[in-house]
Design an enzyme around this catalytic site. Structure first.
Site: not given
Length: 210
Positions: A58-61
């Site tokens: 994942r890569l944060d918003y």
């Protein structure tokens, strides 16, 4: 919302079906998925028109940078499994300038509330790295200097980089993932994507022992 796909010309020997492997430069404030439960935030669907591929990790918003997507389930699992310890490198802008003592704390691992981070490679960058401006820009305060760090982790827990820098008193202002193992942002601008070459896929499989 509704942005056109910004695909780069495929490199020579790009991999084709049945498995797809895509590198994407995720802009700031874009969800790392193809749907939004709230219905009003930009998602990967706004940029990548390939069905049935999924982000590895994942890569944060509110983070930017390199995202790998694939429909190769085993590769996705291996890259997401902490025991394989594949490196991920971030350029991180922090509030104030850490001294060597603070950097060494990060290198050795930080005791956070619910876990101890692994040792990490940390470097204080001498200059601002060559990144496009963020939209919107970070809040600028004349009285508080900032610094850029290069941080390489072999784990990827929820908001880990931000929690690590905050724990030693240097809050993260901007976070950009620039590399996943040997893959990098080179040649991509925010919102652009490309498919991996055969050599890149072979390298990932060798790293993951597939």
């Amino acid at each position: 919302m509704g942005k056109k796909s910004a695909k780069l010309a495929n490199p020579k020997n790009a991999v084709v079906e049945p498995h797809r492997y895509v590198l994407f430069y995720k802009p700031y404030n874009v969800l790392c998925q193809f749907t939004d439960s709230e219905g009003n935030r930009p998602t990967l669907k706004s940029y990548i028109p390939i069905p049935d591929i999924y982000a590895v990790g994942r890569l944060d918003y509110d983070s930017e940078g390199l995202l790998l997507l694939t429909n190769h389930g085993q590769l996705q699992h291996r890259l997401s499994d902490p025991k394989f310890r594949h490196p991920r490198t971030y350029w991180v802008q922090v509030e104030r300038v850490p001294d060597e003592c603070a950097l060494q704390q990060l290198r050795q691992g930080i005791a956070l509330q619910d876990y101890q981070t692994r040792p990490a490679a940390i470097e204080l960058l001498p200059d601002q790295p060559p990144l496009p401006p963020r939209d919107p820009p970070i809040r600028f305060r004349k009285t508080i200097p900032t610094a850029w760090l290069a941080i390489t982790l072999t784990e990827g827990r929820n908001r880990q980089v931000r929690r690590m820098t905050a724990a030693i008193g240097f809050p993260t202002l901007r976070l950009v993932r620039v590399a996943i193992a040997e893959l990098s942002l080179v040649g991509l601008n925010p919102g652009q994507w490309r498919e991996l070459t055969r050599a890149e896929v072979t390298g990932l499989k060798e790293m993951c022992r597939i």
